[in-house]
Scaffold this motif. Structure first.
Motif, mmCIF file in Angstrom:
data_model
loop_
_atom_site.group_PDB
_atom_site.id
_atom_site.type_symbol
_atom_site.label_atom_id
_atom_site.label_comp_id
_atom_site.label_asym_id
_atom_site.label_seq_id
_atom_site.Cartn_x
_atom_site.Cartn_y
_atom_site.Cartn_z
ATOM 1 N N ASN A 50 -11.388 96.636 25.244
ATOM 2 C CA ASN A 50 -12.784 97.745 25.167
ATOM 3 C C ASN A 50 -12.027 99.216 24.489
ATOM 4 O OD1 ASN A 50 -13.333 94.829 26.815
ATOM 5 N ND2 ASN A 50 -12.937 95.690 28.212
ATOM 6 N N ASN A 147 -15.159 94.753 24.817
ATOM 7 C CA ASN A 147 -16.309 95.224 24.280
ATOM 8 C C ASN A 147 -16.194 97.076 23.505
ATOM 9 O OD1 ASN A 147 -17.524 92.998 25.238
ATOM 10 N ND2 ASN A 147 -16.731 93.669 27.218
ATOM 11 N N SER A 149 -18.489 100.639 24.140
ATOM 12 C CA SER A 149 -19.703 100.628 25.247
ATOM 13 C C SER A 149 -19.361 102.625 24.854
ATOM 14 C CB SER A 149 -19.085 101.185 26.749
ATOM 15 O OG SER A 149 -19.676 102.126 27.308
ATOM 16 N N THR A 161 -18.894 94.466 15.979
ATOM 17 C CA THR A 161 -17.261 93.329 16.841
ATOM 18 C C THR A 161 -17.596 92.236 16.340
ATOM 19 O OG1 THR A 161 -17.104 92.888 19.541
ATOM 20 C CG2 THR A 161 -18.870 93.838 19.043
ATOM 21 N N GLY A 164 -17.293 90.540 21.239
ATOM 22 C CA GLY A 164 -17.474 92.096 22.038
ATOM 23 C C GLY A 164 -18.880 92.441 22.783
ATOM 24 N N LYS A 165 -18.575 92.857 23.324
ATOM 25 C CA LYS A 165 -20.746 93.471 23.959
ATOM 26 C C LYS A 165 -20.731 95.096 23.076
ATOM 27 C CE LYS A 165 -23.040 94.624 27.597
ATOM 28 N NZ LYS A 165 -23.603 94.750 29.234
ATOM 29 N N ASP A 167 -22.630 98.296 23.796
ATOM 30 C CA ASP A 167 -23.703 98.965 24.654
ATOM 31 C C ASP A 167 -23.035 100.408 24.223
ATOM 32 O OD1 ASP A 167 -24.895 99.714 27.178
ATOM 33 O OD2 ASP A 167 -23.396 99.108 28.683
ATOM 34 N N SER A 179 -22.747 92.682 16.072
ATOM 35 C CA SER A 179 -21.247 91.625 16.631
ATOM 36 C C SER A 179 -21.465 90.312 16.131
ATOM 37 C CB SER A 179 -22.466 91.802 17.996
ATOM 38 O OG SER A 179 -20.984 90.162 19.001
ATOM 39 N N GLY A 182 -21.783 88.682 20.208
ATOM 40 C CA GLY A 182 -21.674 89.787 21.758
ATOM 41 C C GLY A 182 -23.250 90.559 21.901
#
Lengths: 285, 268
Positions: A50, A147, A149, A161, A164-165, A167, A179, A182
């Protein structure tokens, strides 16, 4: 391109993780841009792990490497402390110290033309990063599993990604994010005028909050998801007809149309595309 | 003294009204200048005889002819006068209210014609100006597009793609740049938007071939899916082989797999 693009520093760090994850800034790896007065570009190419980025009031990039998720400190503590294979360590006593991670990991960091590039070495690709960056900074970040962020920055954010997420919060500028599985969630504080943006997923939802006064032409398309917005828009559904006549019983219109809508009179194109995910476009402050 | 002059002088001497001493002097002069005495006497005699012929009185017939001629002459004169009179009439008629109106109409139409002609030519000028400006703008947009599409920032490359949507007569350079972006751009979203834009140029066979060839080059699931959509939209049956090739891949995303199968069904 300027011919005087200096490779200011090519550093290959082989480093041991700092003792504690919550160490102060002085324990973090400090990276500087060659021209700190101009907004730099931070490039991170990760496979696993991450990435957590925050803007702060400073000129340097502070990089902190954390153990991967699921490997909590508690699990590490009972591990027996064994002497390292590294030479020259014999005089240094290890008594009373906890070893948090047994292997060192390699990370390649290069700086060229106000661009810092961070790329974990192949020996250890499973690593999390906690990074502080100057407010004005652009990004080009890619991960496979992990992820991303980013908070409180001003610049162009290129994110991608697979699992992943993404944010992005309190962003000033523009973003191009994709993504596969995600979610993409973006909250803009302010958007760059005339900068087109694009967000795409296959299975994840897209959730973007734009300032209420944003001028843009939204182009949205999702095959099996829904589209939501609280902007006042005249939805103009662009039914793209097949170049030949439709076959009877064909359901193609349901999955091959773009929904376009101008907000605040229209502007640069913001494209949102998903296959299975929903698209949310929210009106922010 | 030449003959002509001699005859002239002699005629003068004989028939002119010179009298007395002048006449005598003249006679002497003629004799001095090579005119023989007998010759001159002969001429004098002839002159006397000629004067002796009585003048003829105009006859009745002649009189009639004369008066006829006079009458005719008078007639022509009055006709001319009459004609002049009619001109005057016309001039006066022209100023009658109805005619003034007509005249006003005629003038108005004439002026309108002039203005229309002027307006039309200026309009044509304006149009050609607009056309030149438009083509110049298109050229500028092409240059801008070709520059922006090579920029490292994905935002710039998206800009380039959205500019190419506005280029009506995309030439090979623009098409090549878009196809190159479709196959080689590092950003998924930029490739995605390139597909959408190339779809607008699908009437160009080069674009169709480029899109079909690109199917197996794509690694991104969302681009794969979008290309499959475009193939269905274009009813491009020749793309089925490429879609099937893609379907044979091991690492294919599940959603993409079902989508590809669906697309192939729609195409066959």
């Amino acid at each position: 391109m300027k011919t005087i693009t200096l490779i200011l520093s090519v550093v290959i760090y082989s480093m041991i993780i700092p003792g504690k994850a919550i160490a102060g800034d002085e324990d973090k790896l400090k990276l500087s841009f060659s021209n700190p007065e101009e907004p730099g570009l931070l490039i991170i190419e990760m496979i696993n792990g991450n990435i957590d980025i925050q803007g702060y009031d400073g000129k340097e990039v502070l990089l902190e490497s954390l153990p991967p998720k699921g490997e909590s400190h508690e699990h590490k503590i009972p591990e027996p402390v064994l002497p390292d294979t590294e030479e020259g360590d014999e005089e240094i006593s290890k008594e009373g110290l906890k070893k948090i991670k047994s292997s060192s990991f390699e990370i390649n960091i290069t700086e060229e033309g106000n661009k810092i590039k961070i790329k974990p070495g192949l020996t250890n690709i499973n690593q999390n990063f906690n990074i502080k960056v100057p407010y004005a900074c652009s990004f080009k970040i890619s991960t496979v599993t992990g992820n991303i962020s980013v908070k409180n920055v001003k610049g162009e954010l290129e994110m991608s990604t697979v699992n992943g997420k993404i944010d992005l919060d309190k962003i000033t500028g523009s973003s191009v994010a994709s993504s596969v599985n995600g979610i993409i969630k973006v909250v803009f504080k302010k958007v760059t005028a005339d900068a087109p943006m694009a967000f795409s997923t296959v299975n994840g939802h897209i959730d973007v909050t734009l300032p209420a006064i944003t001028k843009a032409t939204l182009k949205m398309k999702t095959d099996r998801g829904d589209i939501y917005t609280d902007f006042d828009i005249d939805v103009e559904e662009k039914k793209e007809k097949s170049h030949k006549e439709d076959k009877p019983g064909q359901t193609e219109t349901s999955w091959i149309k773009w929904t376009t809508a101008d907000i605040n009179g229209g502007g640069p194109e913001f494209a949102f595309k998903s296959l299975n995910g929903d698209i949310h476009i929210r009106k922010g402050q | 003294m030449d003959k002509k002059k001699k005859i002239k002088l002699i005629t003068e001497y004989l028939f002119n009204n010179t009298r007395g001493t002048d006449k005598r002097k003249m006679r002497e002069f003629l004799l001095e200048h090579g005119v023989a005495e007998e010759e001159l006497s002969e001429f004098e005699k002839l002159a006397r005889e000629l004067n002796a012929i009585p003048e003829r009185e105009p006859g009745e017939k002649m009189k009639i002819n004369f008066y006829n001629n006079l009458e005719e002459y008078k007639n022509t004169i009055s006709e001319r006068e009459a004609r002049m009179l009619s001109f005057k009439n016309i001039w006066e008629e022209l100023w009658q209210p109805v005619l003034v109106k007509r005249l006003a109409y005629a003038v108005a139409i004439f002026v309108f014609g002039c203005l229309a002609g002027y307006w039309y030519t200026s309009e044509m000028k304006y149009k050609t100006q607009v056309n030149t400006m438009f083509s110049e703008m298109q050229d500028m947009q092409k240059v801008m597009m070709l520059t922006l599409i090579q920029q490292p920032s994905p935002t710039d490359r998206l800009k380039a793609i959205s500019i190419s949507n506005q280029i009506s007569n995309a030439d090979d350079k623009v098409i090549d740049a878009l196809l190159n972006t479709l196959n080689n751009d590092p950003n998924v979203n930029v490739r995605l938007m390139a597909v959408e834009t190339l779809y607008n140029f699908a009437d160009n066979p080069k674009v169709r071939i480029g899109l079909i060839k690109s199917i197996t080059k794509q690694e991104s699931p969302i681009v794969q899916v979008t290309l499959a959509d475009v193939m269905v939209l274009l009813q491009e049956k020749s793309s089925v082989d490429e879609l099937k090739k893609l379907l044979e891949r091991n690492n294919l995303n599940e959603s993409v797999e079902s989508k590809l199968k669906n697309s192939i069904e729609l195409l066959i």
